[in-house]
Design a protein around this motif. Sequence first.
Motif, PDB file in Angstrom:
ATOM      1  N   PRO A  52       0.852  -1.207   0.000  1.00  0.00           N
ATOM      2  CA  PRO A  52       0.000   0.000   0.000  1.00  0.00           C
ATOM      3  C   PRO A  52       0.882   1.250   0.000  1.00  0.00           C
ATOM      4  O   PRO A  52       1.857   1.322   0.752  1.00  0.00           O
ATOM      5  CB  PRO A  52      -0.787  -0.110   1.301  1.00  0.00           C
ATOM      6  CG  PRO A  52      -0.566  -1.484   1.810  1.00  0.00           C
ATOM      7  CD  PRO A  52       0.702  -1.985   1.228  1.00  0.00           C
ATOM      8  N   CYS A  53       0.568   2.203  -0.860  1.00  0.00           N
ATOM      9  CA  CYS A  53       1.319   3.462  -0.928  1.00  0.00           C
ATOM     10  C   CYS A  53       0.348   4.636  -0.839  1.00  0.00           C
ATOM     11  O   CYS A  53      -0.827   4.503  -1.180  1.00  0.00           O
ATOM     12  CB  CYS A  53       2.098   3.556  -2.240  1.00  0.00           C
ATOM     13  SG  CYS A  53       3.447   2.360  -2.393  1.00  0.00           S
ATOM     14  N   VAL A  54       0.873   5.774  -0.367  1.00  0.00           N
ATOM     15  CA  VAL A  54       0.109   7.030  -0.364  1.00  0.00           C
ATOM     16  C   VAL A  54       1.004   8.098  -0.964  1.00  0.00           C
ATOM     17  O   VAL A  54       2.178   8.218  -0.593  1.00  0.00           O
ATOM     18  CB  VAL A  54      -0.323   7.436   1.063  1.00  0.00           C
ATOM     19  CG1 VAL A  54      -0.908   8.850   1.069  1.00  0.00           C
ATOM     20  CG2 VAL A  54      -1.333   6.450   1.626  1.00  0.00           C
ATOM     21  N   LYS A  55       0.460   8.861  -1.903  1.00  0.00           N
ATOM     22  CA  LYS A  55       1.209   9.946  -2.534  1.00  0.00           C
ATOM     23  C   LYS A  55       1.007  11.247  -1.763  1.00  0.00           C
ATOM     24  O   LYS A  55      -0.129  11.693  -1.574  1.00  0.00           O
ATOM     25  CB  LYS A  55       0.754  10.130  -3.981  1.00  0.00           C
ATOM     26  CG  LYS A  55       1.226   9.039  -4.932  1.00  0.00           C
ATOM     27  CD  LYS A  55       0.666   9.253  -6.325  1.00  0.00           C
ATOM     28  CE  LYS A  55       0.990  10.644  -6.811  1.00  0.00           C
ATOM     29  NZ  LYS A  55       0.459  10.893  -8.166  1.00  0.00           N
ATOM     30  N   LEU A  56       2.111  11.857  -1.312  1.00  0.00           N
ATOM     31  CA  LEU A  56       2.054  13.159  -0.655  1.00  0.00           C
ATOM     32  C   LEU A  56       1.984  14.253  -1.726  1.00  0.00           C
ATOM     33  O   LEU A  56       2.319  14.009  -2.890  1.00  0.00           O
ATOM     34  CB  LEU A  56       3.301  13.374   0.210  1.00  0.00           C
ATOM     35  CG  LEU A  56       3.639  12.311   1.263  1.00  0.00           C
ATOM     36  CD1 LEU A  56       4.875  12.737   2.048  1.00  0.00           C
ATOM     37  CD2 LEU A  56       2.480  12.072   2.200  1.00  0.00           C
ATOM     38  N   PRO A  57       1.582  15.470  -1.376  1.00  0.00           N
ATOM     39  CA  PRO A  57       1.668  16.577  -2.332  1.00  0.00           C
ATOM     40  C   PRO A  57       3.110  16.688  -2.859  1.00  0.00           C
ATOM     41  O   PRO A  57       4.058  16.385  -2.126  1.00  0.00           O
ATOM     42  CB  PRO A  57       1.306  17.799  -1.480  1.00  0.00           C
ATOM     43  CG  PRO A  57       0.442  17.244  -0.392  1.00  0.00           C
ATOM     44  CD  PRO A  57       0.980  15.886  -0.094  1.00  0.00           C
ATOM     45  N   LEU A  58       3.267  17.078  -4.118  1.00  0.00           N
ATOM     46  CA  LEU A  58       4.561  17.210  -4.806  1.00  0.00           C
ATOM     47  C   LEU A  58       5.184  15.865  -5.201  1.00  0.00           C
ATOM     48  O   LEU A  58       6.336  15.797  -5.597  1.00  0.00           O
ATOM     49  CB  LEU A  58       5.574  18.016  -3.956  1.00  0.00           C
ATOM     50  CG  LEU A  58       5.197  19.469  -3.675  1.00  0.00           C
ATOM     51  CD1 LEU A  58       6.097  20.083  -2.609  1.00  0.00           C
ATOM     52  CD2 LEU A  58       5.280  20.300  -4.951  1.00  0.00           C
ATOM     53  N   SER A  59       4.402  14.788  -5.080  1.00  0.00           N
ATOM     54  CA  SER A  59       4.929  13.466  -5.449  1.00  0.00           C
ATOM     55  C   SER A  59       4.838  13.266  -6.963  1.00  0.00           C
ATOM     56  O   SER A  59       4.043  13.918  -7.643  1.00  0.00           O
ATOM     57  CB  SER A  59       4.145  12.371  -4.728  1.00  0.00           C
ATOM     58  OG  SER A  59       2.796  12.379  -5.155  1.00  0.00           O
ATOM     59  N   PRO A  60       5.638  12.335  -7.516  1.00  0.00           N
ATOM     60  CA  PRO A  60       5.605  12.075  -8.953  1.00  0.00           C
ATOM     61  C   PRO A  60       4.396  11.212  -9.323  1.00  0.00           C
ATOM     62  O   PRO A  60       3.667  10.733  -8.450  1.00  0.00           O
ATOM     63  CB  PRO A  60       6.908  11.314  -9.194  1.00  0.00           C
ATOM     64  CG  PRO A  60       7.159  10.618  -7.894  1.00  0.00           C
ATOM     65  CD  PRO A  60       6.641  11.519  -6.823  1.00  0.00           C
TER      66      PRO A  60
END
Length: 564
Positions: free
Chosen positions: A141-149
């Motif tokens: 499981p992953c979560v993308k933070l703001p400014l992520s690719p």
Amino acid sequence: MEDLTQLNNLPSHIHYLLHWEKQTPDRDYLIQPFPNGEVKSYTWKQIADQVRRMAAYIQSLDLTVPSQIAIYGKNSAHWIMADLAIWMAGHVSVPLYTTLNAEGTQYVLEHSECKMMFIGKLDGKGDSWNEVKTIIPTDMPCVKLPLSPDYDAPIWEDIIAKTEPTTQPVLPVKEQLATIIYTSGSTGLPKGVMQSFATLLAPSGELRTTFEVTSKERALSYLPLAHVAERIFIESSSLIAGFTVYFANSLETFVEDLNRAKPTIFFSVPRLWTKFYLGINEKIPPKVQNILFGIPVLGKIIKQKLLAKLGLNHVRYALTGSAPLPINIIKWYRNLGLELLEVYGMTENSGYSHITRMGQYQSGYVGHVQEKVECKIDENGEILVKSPGTMLGYYKNPEKTAEDITPDHFLRTGDMGEIDSQGRLKITGRVKDIFKTSKGKYVMPVPIEQKIGNDAIIESVCVGGASQTQPVAFVMLAEEVRNKLQQDSKRDEIEAHLENLRNEINQKLEPHEKIGFFVVIRDLWTMDNDMLTPTMKIKRNKIEAKYENRLEEWYKQSKHVVWE
């Protein structure tokens, strides 16, 4: 005046977050610039709300409590929020260097048994994202933070918008494992250093008292949060003291970011202090500076303007660490009115060991023990340190833990040193770096490297030559010098400078330590080619192995300066 004693004793970072949310809900804590020029400010109340919502999301994944959760990204407001959410959900954070290659990242993820990953600020240029994205397990499981690719994973903002705050926030106890910080691996595979909430917070609490740090401070966060120094100096310290943290947008906007933050406390590494110094020298040659600085009144105004141009004119305390800074550069900053204080520490003791006290700088020394730290020299010359920041141990490596922590809880630093009559510590080398020449004499490379590295035209140096008649110094020229060589390929001036430097340094060395010759390397040492660690330290064994086969040929040339 805030009650320092009371605020230095809360059990965890989560307790501090909730304290400031209650005391100063609408005060800005984290300030984040964006590539489009926008700057967002996050208050204590907003951050606590986002952390609660993300903690609820993590808890909804039903991971075994506690599990390890990775954070992979450059510094940002949401890096710290992710760390806090991991803790509030009852888990352990594992920060990853954004410059670590795919193989190293995969090793850390597998060794730490990470069950989830936060993907943060990355662009695939100054980081290893393009390689690392290929080794992230498909079922993780992953979560993308703001400014992520771009990556197929849920986005932080979307999760926050549709998730209610947790009704079961975990309030950790201070002895609990908080994070596993992997060493940069200058001598082999990275080791997982286990730090508790207490060992992360105690050093920051002591620093807060020593420097009278208050909630009115401003700091710029740009050194990797994956490194223990930034975790202590920025994350833990700001949570204890309640001060405002600004982030840098990019290398190109760094001075602009610095001027936005107007930091009152500033921690940097020798490479940046040197870059600032060389940048000013390029615009105002040192000879002109000496004349201008000597003019009463005007000299003082010019010094203040130079500090203002660098964005450092509000700094009360400036710290430098991770490697020695050339003495002439330290003196230059002091002349400007910025007293640089050197700090010494390791991942294994949360970077909390020694510091130069105000007005007590001594060339070649890293300073006195910090509050509540004990230091002694072992029979073999090794520095032993007992610190409130000392790790719980190495993750899944009790044998190495037992080897590096003595029964009376002193950490074996691996550094050799001596303590002067004033109690100041000098680093004289690494226990494992010592090598023997063909004459059977032992050489400690680090003190020689420090002498050579003090020269402004040299960016990095490695002294080797085991089993040879004399040591040899491999040198990487400073970026400015390399650029000039590209424009004008004449080497005579640089060669003469290096020859003089070699002669000057050899006069200060024992006969068996004298440098036979300098090798000016052609291919740069970088993290990409595995010659430097993510914290920019040289990988001695890799560098020596690269040039080993050519040493005989270079010795036969009988030159004092050899170009690779």
